[in-house]
Enzyme design. Structure first.
Site, PDB file in Angstrom:
ATOM      1  N   VAL A  40      29.282  20.459 -46.632  1.00 47.92           N
ATOM      2  CA  VAL A  40      29.469  21.756 -47.267  1.00 47.92           C
ATOM      3  C   VAL A  40      28.692  22.814 -46.478  1.00 47.92           C
ATOM      4  O   VAL A  40      27.645  22.536 -45.907  1.00 47.92           O
ATOM      5  CB  VAL A  40      29.013  21.674 -48.740  1.00 47.92           C
ATOM      6  CG1 VAL A  40      27.513  21.496 -48.843  1.00 47.92           C
ATOM      7  CG2 VAL A  40      29.453  22.894 -49.501  1.00 47.92           C
ATOM      8  N   ASP A  57      25.333  30.109 -32.637  1.00 46.66           N
ATOM      9  CA  ASP A  57      24.657  31.404 -32.474  1.00 46.66           C
ATOM     10  C   ASP A  57      23.314  31.413 -33.197  1.00 46.66           C
ATOM     11  O   ASP A  57      22.388  32.093 -32.790  1.00 46.66           O
ATOM     12  CB  ASP A  57      25.558  32.543 -32.981  1.00 46.66           C
ATOM     13  CG  ASP A  57      26.039  32.319 -34.412  1.00 46.66           C
ATOM     14  OD1 ASP A  57      26.359  31.150 -34.757  1.00 46.66           O
ATOM     15  OD2 ASP A  57      26.100  33.289 -35.186  1.00 46.66           O
ATOM     16  N   SER A  98      34.490  -5.924 -88.237  1.00 50.04           N
ATOM     17  CA  SER A  98      35.665  -5.300 -88.851  1.00 50.04           C
ATOM     18  C   SER A  98      36.415  -6.269 -89.761  1.00 50.04           C
ATOM     19  O   SER A  98      37.189  -5.854 -90.608  1.00 50.04           O
ATOM     20  CB  SER A  98      36.611  -4.771 -87.761  1.00 50.04           C
ATOM     21  OG  SER A  98      37.037  -5.838 -86.927  1.00 50.04           O
ATOM     22  N   SER A 111      36.174  26.550 -43.574  1.00 56.75           N
ATOM     23  CA  SER A 111      37.169  27.575 -43.905  1.00 56.75           C
ATOM     24  C   SER A 111      37.055  28.746 -42.948  1.00 56.75           C
ATOM     25  O   SER A 111      38.062  29.328 -42.536  1.00 56.75           O
ATOM     26  CB  SER A 111      36.969  28.040 -45.348  1.00 56.75           C
ATOM     27  OG  SER A 111      37.184  26.965 -46.227  1.00 56.75           O
ATOM     28  N   THR A 140      39.700  20.290 -45.680  1.00 58.33           N
ATOM     29  CA  THR A 140      39.248  19.374 -46.728  1.00 58.33           C
ATOM     30  C   THR A 140      37.797  19.629 -47.093  1.00 58.33           C
ATOM     31  O   THR A 140      37.022  20.110 -46.288  1.00 58.33           O
ATOM     32  CB  THR A 140      39.410  17.905 -46.307  1.00 58.33           C
ATOM     33  OG1 THR A 140      38.550  17.673 -45.203  1.00 58.33           O
ATOM     34  CG2 THR A 140      40.833  17.610 -45.911  1.00 58.33           C
ATOM     35  N   PRO A 141      37.457  19.319 -48.309  1.00 56.99           N
ATOM     36  CA  PRO A 141      36.173  19.729 -48.863  1.00 56.99           C
ATOM     37  C   PRO A 141      34.997  18.911 -48.367  1.00 56.99           C
ATOM     38  O   PRO A 141      35.129  17.744 -48.025  1.00 56.99           O
ATOM     39  CB  PRO A 141      36.365  19.519 -50.357  1.00 56.99           C
ATOM     40  CG  PRO A 141      37.372  18.447 -50.449  1.00 56.99           C
ATOM     41  CD  PRO A 141      38.273  18.593 -49.272  1.00 56.99           C
ATOM     42  N   SER A 201      37.854  -7.243 -77.817  1.00 62.33           N
ATOM     43  CA  SER A 201      38.772  -6.755 -76.758  1.00 62.33           C
ATOM     44  C   SER A 201      38.932  -5.234 -76.786  1.00 62.33           C
ATOM     45  O   SER A 201      39.987  -4.730 -77.174  1.00 62.33           O
ATOM     46  CB  SER A 201      40.132  -7.457 -76.814  1.00 62.33           C
ATOM     47  OG  SER A 201      40.575  -7.661 -78.134  1.00 62.33           O
ATOM     48  N   SER A 226      33.151  -5.115 -83.905  1.00 59.51           N
ATOM     49  CA  SER A 226      32.346  -6.204 -84.463  1.00 59.51           C
ATOM     50  C   SER A 226      32.121  -5.915 -85.944  1.00 59.51           C
ATOM     51  O   SER A 226      31.765  -4.789 -86.320  1.00 59.51           O
ATOM     52  CB  SER A 226      31.000  -6.262 -83.721  1.00 59.51           C
ATOM     53  OG  SER A 226      30.165  -7.234 -84.309  1.00 59.51           O
ATOM     54  N   ASN A 266      29.038  23.919 -34.940  1.00 61.90           N
ATOM     55  CA  ASN A 266      29.237  25.305 -35.355  1.00 61.90           C
ATOM     56  C   ASN A 266      27.896  26.011 -35.578  1.00 61.90           C
ATOM     57  O   ASN A 266      26.851  25.355 -35.647  1.00 61.90           O
ATOM     58  CB  ASN A 266      30.086  25.317 -36.637  1.00 61.90           C
ATOM     59  CG  ASN A 266      30.571  26.705 -36.995  1.00 61.90           C
ATOM     60  OD1 ASN A 266      30.662  27.581 -36.134  1.00 61.90           O
ATOM     61  ND2 ASN A 266      30.866  26.923 -38.269  1.00 61.90           N
TER      62      ASN A 266
END
Lengths: 308, 634
Positions: free
Chosen positions: B39, B174, B477, B44, B117-118, B547, B475, B171
Site C-alpha cells: 500500500v 526522487d 434440546s 495508481s 490490484t490492491p 451437528s 445440547s 518508485n
C-alpha cells in the site's frame, strides 16, 4: 473477423482474442443459467453484442430473448432499427415500459434527469427482470467507459433486490466464472468488459455490423442547452420562448433518450471518418450523457441501485 | 442500414490510409499486465502517469482531474494521477485502492490491459485474481522502504499463479535523491529473494511516477541507469507463449443442437490445434470420433487453434456433454478423482479438510473435498509448516478428492486446464483458487466389491425399510430423549433400530477428535459413514448429534446416497436448553471452562429446510416421539 487462419500456427490478434473471449462468456451464460436475457439498448455496443451472440450459437438461433427497456423517449430511428433487426435476425424481442411512469407521464423535462432515469430506466429494468424471472442479464457495458465499471466483474452478482455490492465481489480467476446463485439472486454479465471504444468501432468496421444511422453525421434539428446539443426528435420537446431548432451537421457518440443525449458537431459521415475523428478527439464518450454528471460518484450509486 | 454500412466500408477500402491504419489496429499484439506491491507504493499514480504520458487522458477527464486534485499530493502538472484509477467512492474518500480495476491503453506497437490490484493484505485475493489473466507483473517498491512483507507475499502469489515476467519498479526514487546505491541494494535484495520463484525474466527500473522519471523518456536525473524506461520496455518485452504448440484441449461448453440434423460441440480451444479429419478422444470415456466440420458463422474452418471459439461436428454419435474435454490420443490429460494442488484461500471462514465444496475446472463442476492439508507455506519466508486449517489469504498444499473423476493437466503444463476454484455450497461464494501439481492415482485402483446379499435382501429379512433419521439441535434440546423413545417403540414393534449418540461415539470411534470446527466436521463425516453402513445392513439408524453446520448435514445426506434420509430439527430455544442443562455443560461453558460450546461461543446454523421440525420447548418428548413415529412408520 473469425478467420480461418490457414496453415501457420499463430497468436490471435487483439480483436480476435476479444471476440473469442466474448463468445466464450455468452456460451457460458447459455449453459449455466435457466432464464438468461440479453439487454438490448440498440446502441453500437448492443449491435456488437448482438453480432457476437449470433456467432456464439451459430447455426442455432440466439437461445435467449433480447430485452429493450423503452422509456418512450428513445430516438425514433432507434425503434425502427430495433424492429428491423429483430425481424432480420429472428431473435425474441421483449420490450417493457414502466406502467406507473407511463400513467404519471414521467418525462425528463418536468421531473429532472435523475428522477426520470430512476423511474423509467432503473425501476423499469427491475420490473422487467422480476417479471421475466431472469437469473442472468447480459449487458454491453465496458470497463473503459467509467471508473466504477472498471472494477466490475464480468459475471457480476446481484442480490434479490438487484443491488451490487462493490466491496464484496466474487474473485474471478482465469476463465472460471462462478455462475451459482441462491433463489432470487441474479447475475449481470458483461461480455464486452475488456473492449474499448476504439475496439468496438474497428470491429464494427471489419465485420460490417449494422448500426443506427444516428451515429453518422447528418443535418439534424438541434437546440443548445447548457452547452449540450439536443436533437428535437419529435413534437414533445418543449421549447423556450424564442427558442427554435436549427439544422446542424451533428452525430451521436452514444445513444439513449433523445432529450438526455448530447450530439456533437461533426462531419464524420462514414465509419472510417468516425474512427479518424475519434482518434483525434479529446473527450471521453460518456460526456454526452447527462445523467453521469448529476453528482459525483453518480454511476456507482446508480449501479448499486440496479442500473446497468 | 445494413446496406448503407456495407457501402461505407467499400468506400473506405479505397482509402488506403485508413485501411492500412485499421489493419495495424486489428493486428496489434496484446499485453495483459498487473501492478502490485504494498500500500502507498504508488501503483495508481504509476498507471495514471502511464495513461497521461501516453496522452490518453482526454480533455474532460483532465479538467475534472485538476478540479479534484486540489488539496491533494500532486506532481509538477498539478494532477493527482491516482484519481484516474481509484474508481469507487469509498476509495477516493479513504485514499486507497480496494479492488481490481482494469485500464486500457495502447501505443503504436501494443495494446495493454492493466489490472491495478490492491496492496492491502486483506485484499490479496484480488491480486491473485488480477494475476490469473496477466502475462507480466509490475511489482512496485517504495525506494524509501525497500522490500516489505507484501512485496514478498505478492511475489510468491505471482509465482504460484504462474506469472513469468516481472518488472521491479523502484518508485519514489526522487525521495531518496535519485540514489543509485539505494536502487542497486533493493534490486540485489529482490533478485536474491526471487531466485527460487521460477520467473523467466526480471527487470528493475528506478522511477518517480509522480514526476515522470523513467516512465516514457530516460530521466536525466539518473544518468547512472543504463536500462530502458518503463513504457518502451513494456512495448517490446517478449512474453509470448504459443499455446497452439501444446496438446489439444477442447473443453465442451455448450452442445449446439438447432435441429435434428445438426449436433455440434461449442467451445474455445484451450490449447493445441484441431483439424478437420482429426481423430479426437473424449478424455473421460476414451471414446474416439473424427472431426468432420469446424463450424463458425464466418464459414467452416479447416483448423482451429488455441484461443478460437468454434463448434466441432463429429462423424458419429457418441455421448458428449458440457464438461467433457476433447483431446488427441497419445496426449490426453490426466483423468482422476484425486490430486495434489496448491490452494490460495480467499474467504473469511477458513478452509476445512473434510468439508464438501463445489470445484469448477474448465467447464466441469463437481462436489469435492479437501482430504488433506499437507502444509502451509509462510509467504514471507517461503518456509513450510503443519496446519489444520487454511485462513484467509493463506497458501497451502492440499490433496483434493472429487466426487467423480475430472480431466485436468498439471498447472505448470496448462494454466487453463490446471487451475480450479472452490465454491461454497450454501452461500455460493468463491472461496479459494487452486493450481494442480499432479494427479494422485490411488483411488483409481480402489473399486467397489459387489456382493450377492445386498441391502434389499437384508431389509426384507427384517421386514422394514432401512433409513437414517438425523436429529440436529442444541445440547439439551431433547434429541437423545426423543430418539430413545422412538427406539423403544420400534423395538417393541419388532423393528431393528440403533441409536448413534454424539457423546457415546466420542468415547470410542471419535475419541481422537476435539471441538474445533475442523474436528466437528470430521466427527460428522465419520458418523455419517457409520450410519450409512448400518442402514445398508438393514437397520433404522437414529443419529443424535448436535451437528451444528449446514454444510455437514448436507454432507451426511449425500453420504447416505440412495438411503432414505430424514433430517429432524429439534427446535428448542437456547434459554430452555440452558435452563435444563442436564449435564451441567452450559454452566461450565458460561464459566469459561469449556471452549467452543455450541450456542455459547460456537455457532449453531439452524436448518432452513428440515424434513421435520419438533418444538422441544412446547411439547412433551413422548408426544414428539409419537408424532415422529407416525411419520417414520406411517
Amino acid at each position: 473477423m473469425g478467420q480461418d487462419i490457414g496453415q501457420t500456427p499463430t497468436q490471435l490478434s487483439h480483436l480476435h482474442a476479444l471476440e473469442s473471449e466474448s463468445i466464450e462468456i455468452l456460451r457460458e451464460v447459455a449453459a449455466s443459467f435457466d432464464r438468461p436475457v440479453m439487454m438490448y439498448s440498440i446502441g453500437k455496443d448492443s449491435s456488437v453484442l448482438l453480432h457476437l451472440a449470433r456467432k456464439a450459437f451459430f447455426p442455432s438461433r440466439i437461445p435467449f430473448p433480447l430485452l429493450h427497456v423503452n422509456t418512450t423517449w428513445k430516438f425514433r430511428e432507434m425503434i425502427a432499427f430495433r424492429d428491423r433487426m429483430a425481424q432480420e435476425y429472428e431473435f425474441d424481442l421483449i420490450t417493457h415500459t414502466n406502467p406507473d411512469g407511463l400513467r404519471d407521464n414521467i418525462n425528463p423535462f418536468d421531473h429532472g434527469s435523475s428522477r426520470y432515469t430512476d423511474i423509467m430506466k432503473t425501476a423499469a429494468l427491475r420490473q422487467a427482470l422480476d417479471a421475466g424471472k431472469y437469473d442472468a442479464a447480459i449487458g454491453g457495458a465496458r470497463r473503459d467507459e467509467e471508473k466504477s465499471r472498471a472494477k466490475e466483474r464480468i459475471f457480476s452478482h446481484r442480490n434479490a433486490q438487484h443491488a451490487w455490492d462493490p466491496k464484496n465481489q466474487r474473485p474471478e480467476l482465469w476463465r472460471l466464472f462462478n455462475t451459482r446463485l441462491n433463489p432470487g439472486e441474479s447475475m449481470r454479465v458483461f461480455p464486452l468488459s475488456n473492449w474499448t471504444e476504439l475496439d468496438i468501432w474497428t470491429y464494427i468496421y471489419s465485420e460490417g455490423i449494422p448500426i443506427v444511422p444516428l451515429y453518422f453525421a447528418r443535418h439534424r434539428p438541434v437546440v443548445e442547452r447548457q452547452g449540450t446539443l439536443i436533437m428535437v426528435d419529435d413534437e414533445r420537446m418543449p421549447l423556450a420562448p424564442g427558442e427554435a431548432p436549427r439544422e446542424e451537421m451533428v452525430r451521436f457518440r452514444t445513444l439513449g433518450c433523445y432529450p438526455l443525449t448530447g450530439a456533437i458537431r461533426s462531419d464524420a459521415a462514414t465509419l472510417a471518418e468516425i474512427i479518424m475523428e475519434m482518434q483525434a478527439s479529446r473527450t471521453s464518450e460518456r460526456q454526452g450523457r447527462l445523467i453521469d454528471s448529476d453528482q459525483a460518484g453518480s454511476m456507482e450509486k446508480k449501479k448499486q441501485e440496479g442500473y446497468f | 442500414m445494413l446496406k448503407a454500412t456495407q457501402e461505407t466500408a467499400l468506400d473506405v477500402s479505397a482509402d488506403t490510409d485508413i485501411a492500412l491504419w485499421l489493419e495495424q489496429q486489428t493486428g496489434k499484439s496484446l499485453l495483459r499486465f498487473l501492478t502490485c506491491g504494498s500500500v502507498d507504493d504508488g501503483k495508481s499514480t504509476l498507471i495514471g502517469r502511464l495513461l497521461y504520458d501516453s496522452q490518453l487522458i482526454l480533455d474532460d477527464q483532465l479538467a475534472s482531474l485538476k478540479n479534484e486534485s486540489r488539496n491533494r499530493h500532486v506532481g509538477e502538472e498539478g494532477i493527482d494521477f491516482s484519481l484516474l484509477v481509484d474508481g469507487l467512492t469509498a476509495e477516493r474518500e479513504q485514499g486507497i485502492t480496494i479492488d481490481v480495476a482494469y485500464r486500457f491503453f495502447s501505443t503504436d506497437k501494443r495494446k495493454f490491459i492493466v489490472a491495478d490490484t490492491p496492496g492491502h493484505e486483506q485484499y490479496t485475493r484480488n491480486m491473485a485474481t488480477g494475476a490469473s489473466n496477466a502475462d507480466l507483473a509490475l511489482l512496485l517498491v517504495d525506494a524509501r522502504k525497500g522490500l516489505l512483507t507484501q512485496t514478498r507475499r505478492h511475489s510468491f502469489i505471482l509465482s504460484l499463479i504462474g506469472v513469468k515476467h516481472i518488472v521491479l519498479v523502484v518508485n519514489k526514487i526522487d525521495l531518496v535523491d535519485y540514489s543509485q546505491e539505494v536502487f542497486e541494494r533493493i534490486e540485489a535484495e529482490y533478485r536474491a529473494f526471487a531466485a527460487e520463484l521460477g520467473f523467466k525474466s526480471l527487470a528493475a527500473v528506478p522511477v518517480s511516477a509522480l514526476r515522470g522519471d523513467n516512465i516514457v523518456q530516460r530521466s536525466e536525473r539518473m544518468p547512472w541507469y543504463g536500462g530502458e524506461p518503463l513504457l518502451p520496455y513494456l512495448e517490446t518485452v517478449e512474453v509470448g507463449e504459443d499455446r497452439a504448440q501444446r496438446p489439444l484441449r477442447f473443453p465442451v461448453q455448450w452442445v449446439n443442437r438447432p435441429n435434428l440434423d445438426f449436433r455440434g460441440f461449442s467451445g474455445t480451444v484451450a490449447s493445441g490445434v484441431v483439424k478437420v479429419g482429426d481423430e479426437v478422444l473424449v478424455a473421460a470415456s476414451r471414446k474416439p470420433a473424427v472431426v468432420t466440420r469446424i463450424v463458425t458463422m464466418d464459414g467452416d474452418f479447416e483448423r482451429a487453434v488455441a484461443g478460437q471459439a468454434v463448434t466441432l461436428v463429429l462423424d458419429r454419435e457418441i455421448d458428449i456433454s458440457r464438461g467433457d474435454v476433447l483431446t488427441h490420443s497419445g496426449a490426453t490429460p490426466e483423468y482422476s478423482n484425486q490430486f495434489q494442488a496448491r490452494l490460495i484461500w480467499m474467504n473469511d471462514e477458513p478452509a476445512y479438510p473434510g468439508r464438501s465444496y463445489l470445484l469448477k475446472i474448465g467447464s466441469q463442476t463437481v462436489p469435492a473435498t479437501i482430504t488433506g492439508l499437507k502444509h502451509r507455506t509462510n509467504v514471507n519466508t517461503l518456509e513450510k509448516s503443519a496446519a489444520r486449517t487454511l485462513e484467509l489469504n493463506e497458501v497451502g498444499t492440499v490433496t483434493v478428492a472429487t466426487d467423480k473423476p475430472v480431466a485436468f493437466d498439471p498447472y505448470k503444463d496448462n494454466g487453463l486446464t490446471g487451475g480450479f476454484i472452490l465454491i461454497d455450497r450454501i452461500s455460493n461464494r468463491t472461496l479459494g483458487a487452486g493450481t494442480i501439481d499432479y494427479g494422485l492415482r490411488r483411488a483409481q485402483n480402489l473399486t467397489y466389491q459387489s456382493f450377492d446379499v445386498n441391502r434389499e435382501v437384508r431389509a426384507q429379512m427384517k421386514a422394514q425399510t432401512p433409513r437414517i433419521v438425523w436429529f440436529t439441535g442444541l445440547s439439551g434440546s431433547g434429541k437423545s430423549t426423543i430418539a430413545n423413545f422412538i427406539e423403544k417403540r420400534l423395538t417393541a414393534e419388532g423393528k431393528h433400530a440403533y441409536i448413534l449418540d454424539g457423546d457415546n461415539v466420542r468415547h470410542g470411534l471419535n475419541k481422537d477428535l476435539g471441538f474445533t470446527d475442523t474436528d466437528r466436521i470430521e466427527n460428522i463425516r465419520r458418523v455419517a459413514e457409520v450410519a450409512r453402513l448400518m442402514a445398508d445392513s438393514g437397520l433404522i439408524v437414529l443419529v443424535s448429534f448436535i451437528s451444528p453446520f449446514r454444510n455437514e448435514r448436507r454432507m451426511a445426506r449425500e453420504i447416505a446416497g440412495d438411503i432414505d434420509f430424514l433430517e429432524v430439527y429439534v427446535d428448542t430455544p437456547l434459554e430452555v436448553c440452558e435452563a435444563r442443562d442436564p449435564k451441567g455443560l452450559y454452566a461450565k461453558a458460561r464459566a469459561g471452562q469449556i471452549k467452543n460450546f455450541t450456542g455459547i461461543d460456537s455457532a449453531f446454523e439452524a436448518p432452513e429446510r428440515a424434513d421435520i421440525v419438533l418444538h422441544g420447548a412446547e411439547h412433551d418428548p413422548v408426544d414428539l416421539a409419537d408424532e415422529l413415529y407416525v411419520r417414520l412408520i406411517g
